[in-house]
Design a protein around this motif. Structure first.
Motif, PDB file in Angstrom:
ATOM      1  N   PRO A   1      13.009   7.963  -5.702  1.00  0.00           N
ATOM      2  CA  PRO A   1      13.561   7.851  -4.343  1.00  0.00           C
ATOM      3  C   PRO A   1      14.805   6.967  -4.310  1.00  0.00           C
ATOM      4  O   PRO A   1      14.928   6.010  -5.078  1.00  0.00           O
ATOM      5  CB  PRO A   1      12.411   7.215  -3.555  1.00  0.00           C
ATOM      6  N   ARG A   2      15.728   7.297  -3.406  1.00  0.00           N
ATOM      7  CA  ARG A   2      16.977   6.568  -3.267  1.00  0.00           C
ATOM      8  C   ARG A   2      17.062   5.939  -1.887  1.00  0.00           C
ATOM      9  O   ARG A   2      16.338   6.331  -0.966  1.00  0.00           O
ATOM     10  CB  ARG A   2      18.155   7.524  -3.480  1.00  0.00           C
ATOM     11  N   LEU A   3      17.983   4.997  -1.740  1.00  0.00           N
ATOM     12  CA  LEU A   3      18.100   4.266  -0.486  1.00  0.00           C
ATOM     13  C   LEU A   3      18.364   5.198   0.691  1.00  0.00           C
ATOM     14  O   LEU A   3      17.870   4.965   1.794  1.00  0.00           O
ATOM     15  CB  LEU A   3      19.207   3.216  -0.592  1.00  0.00           C
ATOM     16  N   GLU A   4      19.113   6.267   0.472  1.00  0.00           N
ATOM     17  CA  GLU A   4      19.405   7.191   1.566  1.00  0.00           C
ATOM     18  C   GLU A   4      18.167   7.973   2.025  1.00  0.00           C
ATOM     19  O   GLU A   4      18.198   8.645   3.057  1.00  0.00           O
ATOM     20  CB  GLU A   4      20.522   8.166   1.172  1.00  0.00           C
ATOM     21  N   ASP A   5      17.068   7.866   1.269  1.00  0.00           N
ATOM     22  CA  ASP A   5      15.823   8.512   1.662  1.00  0.00           C
ATOM     23  C   ASP A   5      14.977   7.645   2.604  1.00  0.00           C
ATOM     24  O   ASP A   5      13.928   8.090   3.085  1.00  0.00           O
ATOM     25  CB  ASP A   5      14.963   8.828   0.426  1.00  0.00           C
ATOM     26  N   ALA A   6      15.396   6.412   2.862  1.00  0.00           N
ATOM     27  CA  ALA A   6      14.528   5.448   3.536  1.00  0.00           C
ATOM     28  C   ALA A   6      14.047   5.932   4.900  1.00  0.00           C
ATOM     29  O   ALA A   6      12.867   5.793   5.248  1.00  0.00           O
ATOM     30  CB  ALA A   6      15.240   4.094   3.670  1.00  0.00           C
TER      31      ALA A   6
ATOM     32  N   HIS B   1       0.424   0.068   8.098  1.00  0.00           N
ATOM     33  CA  HIS B   1       0.665   0.807   9.337  1.00  0.00           C
ATOM     34  C   HIS B   1       0.811  -0.199  10.475  1.00  0.00           C
ATOM     35  O   HIS B   1      -0.031  -1.079  10.630  1.00  0.00           O
ATOM     36  CB  HIS B   1      -0.490   1.764   9.653  1.00  0.00           C
ATOM     37  N   PRO B   2       1.891  -0.123  11.268  1.00  0.00           N
ATOM     38  CA  PRO B   2       2.959   0.880  11.185  1.00  0.00           C
ATOM     39  C   PRO B   2       3.835   0.691   9.953  1.00  0.00           C
ATOM     40  O   PRO B   2       3.854  -0.374   9.344  1.00  0.00           O
ATOM     41  CB  PRO B   2       3.749   0.640  12.466  1.00  0.00           C
ATOM     42  N   TYR B   3       4.581   1.747   9.607  1.00  0.00           N
ATOM     43  CA  TYR B   3       5.468   1.746   8.454  1.00  0.00           C
ATOM     44  C   TYR B   3       6.880   2.000   8.950  1.00  0.00           C
ATOM     45  O   TYR B   3       7.159   3.022   9.565  1.00  0.00           O
ATOM     46  CB  TYR B   3       5.039   2.847   7.474  1.00  0.00           C
ATOM     47  N   ARG B   4       7.776   1.055   8.699  1.00  0.00           N
ATOM     48  CA  ARG B   4       9.124   1.110   9.233  1.00  0.00           C
ATOM     49  C   ARG B   4      10.161   1.342   8.131  1.00  0.00           C
ATOM     50  O   ARG B   4       9.856   1.279   6.949  1.00  0.00           O
ATOM     51  CB  ARG B   4       9.440  -0.193   9.972  1.00  0.00           C
ATOM     52  N   LYS B   5      11.392   1.583   8.548  1.00  0.00           N
ATOM     53  CA  LYS B   5      12.456   1.847   7.586  1.00  0.00           C
ATOM     54  C   LYS B   5      12.627   0.688   6.610  1.00  0.00           C
ATOM     55  O   LYS B   5      12.875   0.892   5.417  1.00  0.00           O
ATOM     56  CB  LYS B   5      13.770   2.135   8.316  1.00  0.00           C
ATOM     57  N   GLN B   6      12.471  -0.537   7.089  1.00  0.00           N
ATOM     58  CA  GLN B   6      12.616  -1.676   6.191  1.00  0.00           C
ATOM     59  C   GLN B   6      11.520  -1.710   5.130  1.00  0.00           C
ATOM     60  O   GLN B   6      11.734  -2.202   4.024  1.00  0.00           O
ATOM     61  CB  GLN B   6      12.664  -3.004   6.965  1.00  0.00           C
ATOM     62  N   ASP B   7      10.325  -1.192   5.469  1.00  0.00           N
ATOM     63  CA  ASP B   7       9.265  -1.073   4.458  1.00  0.00           C
ATOM     64  C   ASP B   7       9.685  -0.090   3.370  1.00  0.00           C
ATOM     65  O   ASP B   7       9.452  -0.322   2.179  1.00  0.00           O
ATOM     66  CB  ASP B   7       7.966  -0.607   5.103  1.00  0.00           C
ATOM     67  N   ALA B   8      10.286   1.020   3.793  1.00  0.00           N
ATOM     68  CA  ALA B   8      10.754   2.015   2.831  1.00  0.00           C
ATOM     69  C   ALA B   8      11.850   1.440   1.947  1.00  0.00           C
ATOM     70  O   ALA B   8      11.862   1.671   0.719  1.00  0.00           O
ATOM     71  CB  ALA B   8      11.249   3.259   3.563  1.00  0.00           C
ATOM     72  N   GLU B   9      12.766   0.692   2.533  1.00  0.00           N
ATOM     73  CA  GLU B   9      13.854   0.109   1.751  1.00  0.00           C
ATOM     74  C   GLU B   9      13.311  -0.884   0.727  1.00  0.00           C
ATOM     75  O   GLU B   9      13.795  -0.933  -0.417  1.00  0.00           O
ATOM     76  CB  GLU B   9      14.843  -0.564   2.688  1.00  0.00           C
ATOM     77  N   ALA B  10      12.308  -1.668   1.122  1.00  0.00           N
ATOM     78  CA  ALA B  10      11.708  -2.619   0.183  1.00  0.00           C
ATOM     79  C   ALA B  10      11.003  -1.894  -0.952  1.00  0.00           C
ATOM     80  O   ALA B  10      11.059  -2.320  -2.118  1.00  0.00           O
ATOM     81  CB  ALA B  10      10.735  -3.529   0.926  1.00  0.00           C
ATOM     82  N   TRP B  11      10.327  -0.788  -0.628  1.00  0.00           N
ATOM     83  CA  TRP B  11       9.641   0.002  -1.648  1.00  0.00           C
ATOM     84  C   TRP B  11      10.645   0.599  -2.632  1.00  0.00           C
ATOM     85  O   TRP B  11      10.446   0.551  -3.851  1.00  0.00           O
ATOM     86  CB  TRP B  11       8.828   1.097  -0.972  1.00  0.00           C
TER      87      TRP B  11
END
Length: 208
Positions: free
Chosen positions: A30-35, A56-66
């Motif tokens: 996964p890439r940052l643009e997928d967040a 949960h909830p799961y936010r964009k910042q969680d995706a960016e950290a992952w």
């Protein structure tokens, strides 16, 4: 067929984590643009309560950290995003992480992509990668006892039930009972020889 192309990161021992292609899917880092798309798929109670670490909830910042975590060195796993071919839209994730001394298969899908064989196709690609490229002797996995769909994925991939246990689910703040499974290299090779795992074949290398 599973094709391997390009190198995005390196695993321990200079093993390259490639992009995997199956009949319908592309599996890649996964890439940052997928967040934003990751957050949209993962912000689902059904995902959170059936995985160990997704909040949960799961936010964009969680995706960016992952995503940032995946970009760093990792001696204990290989994680791929799942993308339908010709769309490059994030659908879920599938990968391996070290647990109790063995490599453990995990996966999840966003709601629009369930019940269409996508999880099975992705899991089989990762299994082939694990046994052919990483030369693992076995893979373990688990599914909540209430998650019949996940159990079916594992059974279709040749996993054998080994018992029950407890896994702590972050979103619930509690431990839940799970069925535990195991797939060894000999069983995987036998299933492939019998034609019992038709969605993927052994990885071949495609030039980047």
């Amino acid at each position: 067929m599973t094709l391997e192309r390009s190198c995005e990161i390196r695993l321990p021992g200079e093993i390259c984590l490639p992009v995997l292609e199956t009949e319908r899917l592309v599996l890649r880092t996964p890439r940052l643009e997928d967040a934003a798309a990751i957050a949209a798929m993962a912000d689902d109670p059904a995902v959170a309560v059936n995985t160990a670490l997704i909040p949960h909830p799961y936010r964009k910042q969680d995706a960016e950290a992952w995503i940032a975590q995946l970009a760093g060195p990792d001696d204990d796993g290989a994680t791929f995003g799942i993308y339908p071919k010709h769309r490059d839209t994030f659908a879920g994730a599938c990968g391996l992480n070290r647990l109790d001394g063995a490599m453990h298969l995990g996966y999840w899908l966003g709601a629009p992509y369930r019940n269409a064989g996508v999880a099975t196709e992705a899991a089989r690609a990762i299994i082939d990668f694990a046994f052919t490229r990483l030369s693992l002797p076995e893979i373990t996995s688990a599914a909540r006892v209430t998650n019949a769909a996940s159990r079916r994925v594992l059974e279709k991939c040749g996993f054998q039930w080994t018992g029950v246990g407890l896994v702590r689910v972050k979103a619930l703040g509690a431990s839940v009972p799970v069925d535990r499974f195991r797939l060894d290299r000999k069983t995987w090779a036998s299933l492939r020889a019998w034609g019992a795992m038709p969605l993927t074949e052994g990885p071949s290398i495609q030039a980047a």
